[in-house]
Scaffold this active site. Structure first.
Site, short mmCIF file in Angstrom:
data_model
loop_
_atom_site.label_atom_id
_atom_site.label_comp_id
_atom_site.label_asym_id
_atom_site.label_seq_id
_atom_site.Cartn_x
_atom_site.Cartn_y
_atom_site.Cartn_z
N HIS A 27 0.85 -1.20 0.00
CA HIS A 27 0.00 0.00 0.00
C HIS A 27 0.88 1.24 0.00
CE1 HIS A 27 -4.00 1.91 1.12
NE2 HIS A 27 -3.14 2.91 1.02
N ARG A 82 3.10 16.61 -15.41
CA ARG A 82 2.39 17.18 -16.58
C ARG A 82 2.72 16.50 -17.90
NH1 ARG A 82 3.05 23.57 -15.02
NH2 ARG A 82 2.35 23.30 -12.86
N ASP A 149 -6.31 3.09 -9.08
CA ASP A 149 -7.43 3.40 -8.18
C ASP A 149 -8.33 4.52 -8.71
OD1 ASP A 149 -5.89 5.70 -7.48
OD2 ASP A 149 -6.53 5.61 -5.39
N GLY A 183 -8.97 8.32 -1.96
CA GLY A 183 -9.49 9.66 -1.69
C GLY A 183 -10.38 9.66 -0.45
N HIS A 210 -9.58 1.23 -0.56
CA HIS A 210 -9.41 1.84 0.76
C HIS A 210 -10.79 1.76 1.44
CE1 HIS A 210 -5.94 3.79 -1.08
NE2 HIS A 210 -5.62 4.40 0.04
N GLU A 213 -10.72 4.04 6.66
CA GLU A 213 -9.60 4.92 7.02
C GLU A 213 -10.13 6.13 7.78
OE1 GLU A 213 -7.65 6.76 3.64
OE2 GLU A 213 -5.86 7.30 4.80
N ASP A 291 2.16 4.15 2.69
CA ASP A 291 1.09 4.99 2.11
C ASP A 291 1.65 6.13 1.23
OD1 ASP A 291 -1.59 5.33 1.64
OD2 ASP A 291 -2.04 6.35 3.52
N1 LIG Z 1 -4.14 7.91 2.68
C1 LIG Z 1 -4.87 7.97 1.54
N2 LIG Z 1 -6.18 7.68 1.56
C2 LIG Z 1 -6.93 7.80 0.44
N3 LIG Z 1 -6.43 8.20 -0.74
C3 LIG Z 1 -5.12 8.51 -0.78
C4 LIG Z 1 -4.32 8.40 0.33
N4 LIG Z 1 -3.06 8.77 -0.01
C5 LIG Z 1 -3.08 9.09 -1.29
N5 LIG Z 1 -4.31 8.92 -1.77
C6 LIG Z 1 -4.68 9.20 -3.16
O1 LIG Z 1 -5.37 10.38 -3.23
C7 LIG Z 1 -6.15 10.36 -4.40
C8 LIG Z 1 -7.23 11.42 -4.19
C9 LIG Z 1 -7.59 12.17 -5.43
C10 LIG Z 1 -8.89 12.85 -5.27
O2 LIG Z 1 -9.53 12.71 -4.26
C11 LIG Z 1 -9.39 13.71 -6.37
C12 LIG Z 1 -10.61 14.34 -6.20
C13 LIG Z 1 -11.06 15.18 -7.21
C14 LIG Z 1 -10.33 15.38 -8.36
C15 LIG Z 1 -9.11 14.75 -8.50
C16 LIG Z 1 -8.27 14.98 -9.72
O3 LIG Z 1 -7.22 14.34 -9.88
O4 LIG Z 1 -8.61 15.86 -10.50
C17 LIG Z 1 -8.63 13.89 -7.50
C18 LIG Z 1 -6.67 8.95 -4.44
O5 LIG Z 1 -7.02 8.49 -5.67
C19 LIG Z 1 -5.52 8.15 -3.82
O6 LIG Z 1 -4.76 7.48 -4.77
ZN LIG Z 2 -3.63 4.87 0.67
#
Ligand SMILES: Nc1ncnc2c1ncn2[C@@H]1O[C@H](CCC(=O)c2cccc(C(=O)O)c2)[C@@H](O)[C@H]1O
Ligand SMILES: [Zn+2]
EC number: 3.5.4.40
Length: 353
Positions: A27, A82, A149, A183, A210, A213, A291
């Site tokens: 993870h 990018r 994911d 997320g 996930h 959490e 993580d």
């Molecule tokens: N501890 C964690 N627990 C959960 N997730 C975690 C953790 N650590 C990292 N992540 C990551 O954060 C991403 C979040 C991305 C997200 O919410 C979002 C929302 C709206 C638009 C966009 C975009 O890209 O435009 C993105 C997840 O997909 C995941 O891979």
């Molecule tokens: Zn995670």
């Protein structure tokens, strides 16, 4: 382990044992693994970014008030990626950092939607991660596999796009083994993603969402029932439901526990209150993970040291923890046997010296 990550509650020789122990990580997020060195390099390529490049300023920047703040900061680092060359650099350099910690195998969680919606060509994205995966295995000996994911909060459009990228034979990368959901959890119910997980599972991918959490045990039940989870990302709140713990233990569903992450995002108040002990006591298979290590000021070796302290483990206990992660991985049987043998040989030599 870097010097600042020495847990004072753990003997120095146990830290040294962990540093050399061959490990598997199940993870760990792609963008969340960008070290200050990698962030600086990406920020130098894209100087309009608000992400600081100075490592000391990054420590402040990576101090979170809550989970929502963490996601905001996370997305600002996503904005640094990018071009396909940025994707390749990130992936290859993350593998280099893993190899330095004796990580032999890692399932890296990638959010392709975040890159394709920012304009990176989908085919070029897949080529970049695959090129880095092959180079990392050849040059560092670290085997990488992917978990794609869904960023749940980005809605069902992101679920559709992630499922397409993971299941279209013309795009789907060779290293892809599993399908996840990340997320924020609050307001993002797991059952709505069932049709997407059904398609991914039908295409041969393992289910690793996930859950639990930042919300309660019902989210873990939903992940098991609706998303047919084979492992649970975090699962922290399972500790509040004895029936759920018994179910996880009986079905041998591993939890991907990330202790320091849970403190950094304020999901758990302090390490001493972390429920990892309760999981072990209930017979649940625990794997230890980092993580988003640089964002949480940790690395996998430090997470093993934290686990040693919280669970009272010696060298043999730590070796068993490392072997449990290999067992819970989606590596093939010969690959599992190779790392397990290496852990046994390393541990026997250490204890004999
Ligand atoms: N501890 C964690 N627990 C959960 N997730 C975690 C953790 N650590 C990292 N992540 C990551 O954060 C991403 C979040 C991305 C997200 O919410 C979002 C929302 C709206 C638009 C966009 C975009 O890209 O435009 C993105 C997840 O997909 C995941 O891979
Ligand atoms: Zn995670």
């Amino acid at each position: 382990m870097t010097e600042h990550l020495v847990d004072p509650g753990v003997p120095r020789d146990l830290h040294a044992f962990v540093a050399g122990l061959p490990k598997a990580e199940l993870h760990v997020h792609h963008v969340g693994s960008a070290s200050p060195r990698i962030v600086s390099e990406l920020a130098a390529r894209h100087p309009d970014s608000k992400v600081p490049t100075d490592p000391e300023a990054l420590v402040d920047y990576f101090t979170f008030t809550d989970f929502a703040h963490f996601i905001d900061v996370y997305l600002s680092v996503v904005d640094l990626i990018r071009t396909p060359e940025d994707v390749r650099l990130l992936t290859y350099e993350v593998a280099r950092d893993m190899a330095r910690q004796q990580v032999r195998y890692a399932e890296l969680t990638i959010t392709p939607f975040s890159s394709t919606r920012r304009g990176i060509d989908e085919g070029a994205f897949m080529d970049a991660i695959e090129d880095a995966r092959k180079a990392a295995e050849a040059e560092f000996g670290t085997v990488l596999r992917w978990c794609f994911d869904i960023p749940g909060e980005a809605g069902l459009e992101s679920a559709e796009e992630t499922t397409r990228l993971a299941t279209d034979d013309r795009l789907r990368p060779e290293g892809l083994v599993s399908f996840g959901l990340g997320g924020p959890e609050i307001g993002v119910a797991r059952p709505q993603f069932k049709p997407y997980f059904d398609r991914a599972i039908a295409a041969g991918l393992h289910s690793v969402p996930h859950a639990g959490e930042t919300t309660g045990p019902q989210t873990v039940w939903d992940a098991l029932t609706d998303l047919r989870a084979e492992r649970i990302g975090h699962g922290t709140s399972s500790a509040r439901d004895p029936e759920l713990l018994a179910h996880l233990a009986e079905r041998r569903i591993p939890l991907e526990v990330c202790p320091t992450s849970n403190i950094a995002t304020r999901a758990v108040h302090s390490l001493d209150e972390h429920p990892v002990k309760e999981f072990v006591r209930a017979g649940v298979l625990v794997t230890i993970n980092s993580d988003d290590p640089p964002m949480f000021g940790t690395d996998l070796n430090n997470e093993y040291a934290v686990a040693a302290r919280l669970l009272g483990l010696d060298e043999r206990g730590l070796a068993d923890l490392a072997k449990d992660a290999v067992e819970a991985s989606f590596l093939d049987a010969p690959g599992k046997a190779r790392i397990t043998d290496e852990i046994d040989t390393y541990t026997a030599a250490w204890l004999a010296s």
